[in-house]
Design a protein around this motif. Structure first.
Motif, PDB file in Angstrom:
ATOM      1  N   GLN A 149      41.164  45.479  38.001  1.00 25.91           N
ATOM      2  CA  GLN A 149      40.920  46.340  36.845  1.00 25.91           C
ATOM      3  C   GLN A 149      41.261  47.792  37.169  1.00 25.91           C
ATOM      4  O   GLN A 149      41.884  48.493  36.349  1.00 25.91           O
TER       5      GLN A 149
ATOM      6  N   HIS B 166      38.312  41.092  41.092  1.00 30.67           N
ATOM      7  CA  HIS B 166      38.465  41.386  39.665  1.00 30.67           C
ATOM      8  C   HIS B 166      38.313  42.886  39.405  1.00 30.67           C
ATOM      9  O   HIS B 166      39.099  43.480  38.650  1.00 30.67           O
ATOM     10  N   LYS B 167      37.343  43.512  40.028  1.00 30.55           N
ATOM     11  CA  LYS B 167      37.148  44.952  39.849  1.00 30.55           C
ATOM     12  C   LYS B 167      38.324  45.731  40.418  1.00 30.55           C
ATOM     13  O   LYS B 167      38.755  46.742  39.836  1.00 30.55           O
TER      14      LYS B 167
ATOM     15  N   LYS C  31      34.868  38.162  42.720  1.00 32.23           N
ATOM     16  CA  LYS C  31      34.146  39.124  41.884  1.00 32.23           C
ATOM     17  C   LYS C  31      34.593  40.548  42.229  1.00 32.23           C
ATOM     18  O   LYS C  31      34.828  41.372  41.320  1.00 32.23           O
TER      19      LYS C  31
ATOM     20  N   THR D 139      34.141  33.831  33.686  1.00 31.57           N
ATOM     21  CA  THR D 139      34.586  34.680  32.575  1.00 31.57           C
ATOM     22  C   THR D 139      35.559  35.755  33.052  1.00 31.57           C
ATOM     23  O   THR D 139      36.200  36.414  32.229  1.00 31.57           O
ATOM     24  N   LEU D 140      35.672  35.928  34.368  1.00 30.40           N
ATOM     25  CA  LEU D 140      36.548  36.975  34.905  1.00 30.40           C
ATOM     26  C   LEU D 140      37.994  36.519  35.079  1.00 30.40           C
ATOM     27  O   LEU D 140      38.882  37.351  35.268  1.00 30.40           O
ATOM     28  N   TYR D 141      38.232  35.214  35.025  1.00 36.64           N
ATOM     29  CA  TYR D 141      39.574  34.674  35.250  1.00 36.64           C
ATOM     30  C   TYR D 141      39.836  33.524  34.283  1.00 36.64           C
ATOM     31  O   TYR D 141      38.903  32.929  33.717  1.00 36.64           O
TER      32      TYR D 141
ATOM     33  N   ASP E 153      31.961  33.601  38.678  1.00 40.32           N
ATOM     34  CA  ASP E 153      31.848  34.037  37.287  1.00 40.32           C
ATOM     35  C   ASP E 153      33.181  33.712  36.612  1.00 40.32           C
ATOM     36  O   ASP E 153      34.151  34.472  36.717  1.00 40.32           O
TER      37      ASP E 153
ATOM     38  N   ARG F  99      43.990  39.315  31.940  1.00 46.26           N
ATOM     39  CA  ARG F  99      43.101  38.368  32.613  1.00 46.26           C
ATOM     40  C   ARG F  99      43.953  37.507  33.546  1.00 46.26           C
ATOM     41  O   ARG F  99      44.886  36.833  33.097  1.00 46.26           O
TER      42      ARG F  99
END
Length: 538
Positions: free
Chosen positions: A436, A432-433, A429, A112-114, A110, A90
């Protein structure tokens, strides 16, 4: 008694016109029925209106109660962590500042992504468009602020906040040095590591190198500035009241000078004139007539971001309101009691009791420090960014938004910063993808799977478009319950001015307020002023 001849005449008349009496009674009966029907219809209409009004009040009360409850009772947040459930790391996102850009990003991100960390010496968000209304008491300061911790608590993922000032940024080691606002035994300095950094520290007022401005003028950018201006105005009025009308010192104390013909300067001058005419004139009628409000602008006109027809309307109205408007007037120097101005090569000394400086921005120290570290940062006007809001020289990890930046076509306004924050939330956002997929590529041995993931990653990178600012217009209050609006809706442009525009100005700012709590408080402040007037105490 009636005579027989009269009876015979009456009988003959009735016999000659049979049914006359019946028709008369029928006609009277129809009229009575019509009146009754009319009354019944009116009653039904009023009853319907009353019921609709009652339902509207109940629905409005329920909606307000729900929104206030929802804001006051946030749901549980997901905690921060080093890795996600699939084992991928993360990343840490550090946001500097709590202005329009940073808070817009935080509200739309969002979290929750970081692992999100917010650093700012100001532990609240300030609704700056209404700041000029606060020194004279039209709006209370608490009505236009929202605590940072309330904002961070409403996000889906946990956010860490430090009430501290960013001292330095090192793009090479990806660290930010911060220092706590609090001094004494609880003071601290620490380094924060980041994977992505968003610089939204805003700007500080600029004096353009004019001697004496920093020492003697009051700026209007933060809450302490508004409090300082209010204290000076009220103290000057009380001091002037103890002097004789012919005393030159009384005249100086009651001279309020505003430098800067942008929205902030114009709105503050208009609010001050409203306070004098609408409130102070009731309690100190003779003294209020002596108060002089001067507005100085170096350019040929005020509000130059508006259409010509609008700024001309504003200039004419300000003159009608007895505001001494001085255009093409540059300030050359400032001392404790007067400013020296230059207009058409003519110097003039202008005494003042309160001087409000509402023009120009300059980079903060942390921005200057960052610019000195990167060769690509060759401008002193602000942090140079590209069309994706990436900092030139550190495009892989640092973004910059708001007043601390410089990019052609983007102006230092709340509207620009707000849209930049929304854009970055969308970017992170996607990022983050992408991160990943990068982690998966590193941990996969199958070459075909690597190729598939890389193709997917490239598509996501291509989906991150450049930032495009959508100008929605500009608003400004110009006094006497009048405002101007230069709106852009799609391809259409609308230019409005006058009393109805004032109500549009109010409605727009209520909608723009950060929280429902702010909307309620601002609306109540306006209602209170309209009924009870402004407070004349410090």
């Amino acid at each position: 008694m009636f005579s027989r001849s009269a009876f015979r005449v009456s009988s003959r008349f009735t016999a000659a016109r049979p049914g006359l009496t019946c028709r008369r009674f029928l006609s009277q009966g129809s009229a009575g029925t019509a009146v009754t029907a009319k009354k019944s219809l009116t009653k039904r209409v009023f009853t319907g209106i009353a019921k609709a009004s009652l339902l509207s009040v109940l629905a409005g009360t329920a909606y307000v109660s729900y929104e206030l409850y929802r804001e006051s009772n946030p749901s549980a947040q997901k905690p921060q962590g080093a890795v996600f459930s699939d084992g991928s790391p993360r990343k840490t996102l550090v946001i500097l500042g709590t202005g329009w850009g940073s808070i817009s990003l935080l509200k739309n991100l969002d979290t929750t992504l970081y692992n999100v960390i917010v650093v700012s010496p100001r532990n609240y968000f300030l609704f700056t468009p209404l700041l000029p209304s606060t020194p004279v008491g039209t709006i209370e300061l608490k009505s236009i602020v929202e605590p940072v911790r309330s904002i961070t608590r409403r996000t889906p993922g946990e956010v860490v906040y430090y009430e501290a000032e960013a001292l330095d940024v090192d793009p090479r080691t990806k660290t930010v040095k911060i220092k706590s606002v609090e001094s004494g035994e609880h003071a601290y300095e620490m380094d924060l590591n980041y994977d992505y950094l968003v610089v939204g520290v805003g700007a500080q007022p600029t004096t353009f190198g004019i001697p004496g401005v920093f020492e003697h003028a009051s700026f209007l950018k933060e809450i302490p500035d508004a409090q300082d201006i209010r204290t000076k105005i009220m103290n000057n009025i009380e001091r002037a009241a103890t002097l004789s009308p012919n005393d030159p010192e009384r005249k100086r104390l009651l001279s309020f000078v505003v430098v800067g013909g942008g929205p902030t300067g114009v709105e503050f001058a208009a609010e001050l004139r409203d306070y004098v005419d609408q409130d102070l004139s009731k309690w100190m009628p003779e003294l209020s007539k002596e108060i002089k409000v001067v507005l100085c602008e170096a350019l040929p006109n005020i509000l130059n971001m508006f259409d010509k027809s609008l700024w001309k309307y504003a200039q004419d109205l300000l003159k009608e309101e007895k505001i001494d408007l001085r255009i093409n007037t540059m300030v050359k120097s400032v001392d404790a009691t007067q400013i020296t101005t230059k207009c058409n090569d003519k110097l003039e000394e202008l005494p003042y009791g309160v001087l409000v400086w509402a023009t120009g921005n300059a980079p903060r120290d942390v921005s200057n420090s960052l610019m000195n570290k990167l060769e690509e940062q060759n401008s002193r006007r602000g942090l140079l960014i590209n069309n994706k809001l990436q900092l030139l020289g550190a495009e892989d990890s640092i973004f910059a938004i708001g007043d601390c930046t410089f990019y052609p076509g983007l102006f230092p306004t709340a509207q620009v910063a707000h849209q930049e924050g929304e854009y970055l939330a969308h970017v992170f956002k996607k990022q983050h993808k992408i991160d990943q997929l990068s982690w998966q590529i590193q941990n996969v041995r199958d070459s075909s799977e690597i190729a598939r993931l890389q193709t997917k990653k490239d598509k996501l990178n291509a989906q991150i478009k450049q930032f495009e600012y959508q100008h929605q217009g500009a608003l400004a209050y110009i006094g006497s319950e009048k405002a101007i609006a230069d709106l852009a809706i799609g391809e259409s442009k609308y230019r409005l001015a006058g009393s109805w525009t004032f109500w549009f100005w109010k409605s727009s700012y209520l909608v723009m307020c950060l929280t429902f709590r702010n909307r309620v408080l601002v609306a109540l402040d306006w209602l209170k002023v309209s009924v009870l007037g402004r407070d004349s105490s410090v």
